[in-house]
Design a protein around this motif. Structure first.
Motif, PDB file in Angstrom:
ATOM      1  N   GLU A 153      25.716 -26.237 -17.159  1.00 39.73           N
ATOM      2  CA  GLU A 153      24.320 -25.831 -16.960  1.00 39.73           C
ATOM      3  C   GLU A 153      23.441 -26.338 -18.099  1.00 39.73           C
ATOM      4  OE1 GLU A 153      21.721 -21.708 -16.314  1.00 39.73           O
ATOM      5  OE2 GLU A 153      23.922 -21.681 -16.284  1.00 39.73           O
ATOM      6  N   GLN A 154      23.943 -26.253 -19.342  1.00 40.89           N
ATOM      7  CA  GLN A 154      23.179 -26.744 -20.485  1.00 40.89           C
ATOM      8  C   GLN A 154      22.968 -28.248 -20.395  1.00 40.89           C
ATOM      9  OE1 GLN A 154      25.422 -25.489 -23.894  1.00 40.89           O
ATOM     10  NE2 GLN A 154      24.864 -23.322 -23.695  1.00 40.89           N
ATOM     11  N   GLY A 214      20.484 -29.308 -17.725  1.00 37.51           N
ATOM     12  CA  GLY A 214      19.097 -29.089 -18.103  1.00 37.51           C
ATOM     13  C   GLY A 214      18.528 -30.147 -19.013  1.00 37.51           C
ATOM     14  N   THR A 215      19.391 -30.895 -19.685  1.00 35.82           N
ATOM     15  CA  THR A 215      18.911 -31.896 -20.641  1.00 35.82           C
ATOM     16  C   THR A 215      19.070 -33.333 -20.159  1.00 35.82           C
ATOM     17  OG1 THR A 215      19.013 -32.499 -22.990  1.00 35.82           O
ATOM     18  CG2 THR A 215      21.102 -32.159 -21.880  1.00 35.82           C
TER      19      THR A 215
END
Length: 802
Positions: free
Chosen positions: A521-522, A525-526
């Motif tokens: 998920e991290q 997002g980037t």
């Protein structure tokens, strides 16, 4: 219902009930003998004499003073490696192994320890075990000896020629672990299932001598593995479920009828509509049990062998059912009602396990097995009595604890336990010295473990209650509990270690999944490439195409793996390494875009979505791939907080891996239509898949300035993990689920590509995958500090469905 079917069912039921009645009559006769020994206390003086002869090996002047002397450097038995090493250095390892192996031959194989053939086999196994335990005591894995690890089991399978059976059972065990509901003790259920499999394999091994050919030996072992799983499945999925609170009383009755019908008719009835809770779980269990039942049935000798199996299985199930349906609130049970089902179920569990292999019984086997069972069951019930009492389970111990004050007629189960021991030693095993040694070792070890588990105060209170009728013997017994040494056993050590390992493994699996989900998920997002103000429309369209490829259901394994290595293993700051994580996913996504092009794999779908060239055109896809490669380099160049020479070295290494990816794809394209060798396939696979795995491990290590020796281990791990990953991809392409995969299956065949499946066949490909799994795990053991995530990554690779 068909009248002939009803008549046949009634006939089978009548015959099964007759078998149960005969077994029950035999159990009643045995119980009456034991009852007489307890009431007349004839066992007490004999056991005191047995202990007098026994204690010479276990109680010395030093051990009597041990409570006041300084503590010796004796490690806890829970520390497997240090304990085995300590036993070896103090010359205690051989006697420890001898009593442990002898006990298994007596308990699990029903052997008489005074038989010369048994003594020879025990010594042979001791000699073999010694070397294995000492070698595994030097590894970094402290939970289990290496030969009990998954790679150790598979290496054994390779030597014995039973790889297919072991792969099958490992997959089955994985499914069982996944489907065990929260209401059950998952670790205990898995342990019991594994124990049964090992026990049946041990039976099969002991029935073969040097005259059996390797081909026949492999066939029998293959069958034993599958039979062991099939029989062992009844413990978690019949006994444990019926003992649990998972099902309502009505559901349990419905489930019991289904099991009983199968044993009576020899055919598992259809489940039909399950109206209760957990319908998906019950459907899975029904399917597995039906498959297991049919496998066992098909391997019984027609006529007498099959009939014997069904009769013994029915007696076992019926005894369990009688035992299970009792309630602790009923204060009217007689001693016979309490003990006879215990005798039956404990004896029949071993008889059924032996009968599924169609093993011929030696002289005295039936008597030893029938009489021995209650000894083992009473020992287990003693260990679990307070947990059983809390759960409302009826055992001789829980019933006595609750009603001894108002029922003077109740037999004391602890006295019954010692009466059984006396009966075994003198009536069944004819006062054999070695048998006395093993059984008394086991009894005192059980009490020592109870003392440790309960604490001095509660243990004292429990003993005061349970030993009131045997004061003289109790003084001797408690003296042995305080002073006797060298009474512990390997199977207890391995059991405790396995439970710790299974519990830790489950916790690590949960942590693995949580880490994957959180970091994915991290990273997601980037990843999207931002548009800058004033950007040309064409550039915006290209970024839209790039971001489309970055979206979808990508696994993100490479950047997740790099995050684990960088942040968790090496302790680097997450923000500092994020550019590296993005660069890995940009490079990987670029490689997929190129792979999918019409000039290469011509794939219509990827990550559950239409491929980029299908959505736009080939030119847009090619330019998007080039864009991502350049973006990857820029991300690496932006790494700050690290020495510039290290960053330059990392960029150079990354470029080298990118070249290898191109080389691998070119090799793959040129190989289409050709029959490749395994060596050629491995080379292509490493360049296409293993190189990216390697980069995910090595690049964080480079930033952490790890030693070259550690980098070499990581490269070896990546090589084998990458190939295992590709083989699993080939297997999924051959026989996967298009919905789960998110891309078409059969793509390799339509492209006329050589794969591990086309070269080795499906079974051969699975063997090769597990071989690389083992090689990868063996590499991991060379790391100075273990990385559990990598072990669970391997498990994910071989068991994944997408």
């Amino acid at each position: 219902m068909n009248r002939s079917f009803m008549n046949r069912t009634e006939h089978e039921y009548s015959r099964a009930e007759q078998s149960y009645a005969e077994a029950e009559q035999k159990a009643v006769h045995y119980f009456n003998q034991l009852h007489q020994h307890v009431t007349q206390r004839t066992y007490e003086s004999g056991l005191i004499e047995d202990f007098r002869q026994w204690k010479g090996r276990h109680v010395s002047f030093t051990s009597r003073l041990s409570r006041w002397l300084p503590v010796k450097q004796r490690p806890s038995a829970k520390d497997y490696q240090r304990y085995i090493h300590w036993l070896h250095t103090t010359n205690k390892l051989d006697p420890y192994l001898h009593r442990s192996v002898a006990y298994i031959y007596m308990r699990d194989l029903g052997r008489a320890l005074d038989a010369p053939q048994t003594q020879q086999r025990v010594q042979e196994v001791v000699d073999s075990l010694r070397g294995k335990l000492l070698s595994s005591a030097t590894t970094t894995d402290a939970q289990l000896p290496e030969f009990m690890s998954m790679d150790g089991v598979y290496r054994w399978a390779q030597r014995e020629g039973v790889e297919d059976a072991v792969i099958w059972v490992l997959d089955k065990l994985q499914q069982v672990a996944t489907n065990i509901p929260a209401e059950l003790n998952a670790e205990q259920a898995q342990r019991k299932l594994i124990k049964i499999i090992v026990g049946v394999v041990l039976h099969a091994t002991e029935e073969m001598d040097d005259s059996v050919s390797q081909q026949e030996r492999s066939h029998r072992l293959d069958e034993a593995i599958r039979l062991g799983y099939s029989y062992g499945l009844t413990y978690p999925f019949i006994d444990d479920i019926l003992d649990s609170t998972l099902l309502s009383a009505q559901e349990k009755e419905q489930y019991s009828r289904l099991i009983r019908t199968a044993l009576l008719t020899g055919s598992v009835p259809k489940l039909g509509d399950w109206s209760g809770s957990q319908p998906e779980l019950i459907r899975y269990i029904h399917s597995e049990l039906r498959e297991a039942f049919e496998y066992i049935k098909a391997r019984q000798r027609p006529g007498g062998g099959q009939q014997q199996f069904f009769e013994q299985a029915y007696v076992f199930f019926q005894a369990q059912d009688v035992d299970r349906t009792r309630t602790l609130d009923d204060d009217t049970y007689t001693n016979e009602e309490l003990y006879v089902p215990v005798i039956l179920k404990s004896a029949c569990s071993r008889l059924v396990a032996r009968s599924i292999l169609n093993v011929e019984e030696d002289e005295g086997f039936d008597l030893r097995t029938f009489c021995y069972g209650i000894y083992n069951q009473l020992a287990d019930d003693f260990a679990d009595m307070f947990d059983d009492l809390a759960n409302g389970a009826v055992t001789p111990y829980t019933y006595y604890l609750k009603y001894h004050g108002q029922r003077s007629d109740l037999l004391n189960p602890f006295q019954m336990y010692w009466a059984v021991i006396h009966y075994l030693l003198h009536e069944v095993y004819h006062s054999d010295e070695q048998t006395r040694e093993v059984i008394l070792d086991r009894a005192i070890n059980g009490l020592k473990r109870a003392y440790e588990r309960l604490g001095a105060s509660r243990y004292g209170e429990t003993m005061e209650l349970l030993t009131a009728g045997m004061p003289s013997l109790n003084r001797v017994v408690q003296q042995m509990v305080r002073h006797a040494e060298d009474v512990d056993f390997l199977d207890k050590l391995l059991r405790d270690s396995m439970l710790v390992h299974l519990r830790q493994d489950r916790e690590q699996q949960t942590e693995f999944r949580e880490t994957v989900d959180t970091v994915r998920e991290q990273i997601n997002g980037t990843l999207p490439v931002e548009k800058r103000e004033g950007m040309l429309p064409t550039n915006e369209l290209l970024i839209d195409a790039v971001n489309y490829s970055l979206e979808g259901s990508g696994k993100r394994l490479r950047p997740i793996l790099a995050w684990v290595m960088a942040v968790r293993h090496y302790g680097l700051q997450q923000e500092a390494v994020m550019p590296m994580l993005r660069s890995l996913e940009y490079m990987h996504t670029a490689s997929l875009i190129f792979d999918d092009l019409p000039s290469q794999d011509n794939a219509p779908a990827r990550r559950g979505r239409t491929t980029l060239h299908e959505l736009h055109d080939s030119a847009t896809a090619e330019l998007s791939g080039l864009f991502l490669i350049q973006k990857s380099i820029r991300e690496q160049a932006s790494l700050s907080g690290f020495a510039p020479p290290i960053v330059l070295k990392l960029i150079d290494y990354s470029a080298q891996k990118a070249e290898e990816l191109c080389t691998g794809q070119a090799m793959d394209l040129r190989a289409r239509g050709q029959r490749l060798t395994l060596e050629q396939l491995n080379d292509i696979c490493f360049y296409k898949t293993g190189a990216a795995f390697e980069a995910s491990l090595v690049m964080p290590a480079m930033l952490a300035e790890a030693k070259e020796s550690e980098l070499a281990v990581l490269r070896a791990f990546a090589y084998h993990a990458g190939i295992a990953f590709q083989i699993k991809d080939d297997l999924l392409d051959f026989k996967g689920d298009v919905v789960q995969l998110g891309k078409p299956v059969g793509q390799d065949e339509s492209n006329n590509s050589s794969t591990f499946v086309s070269v080795l066949g499906e079974a051969g490909a699975r063997r090769e995958m597990w071989n690389h799994y083992c090689c990868a795990l063996e590499a991991l053991r060379k790391l100075p500090v273990g990385i559990p995530f990598l072990k669970h990554l391997l498990d994910y690779i071989v068991h994944r469905e997408r």
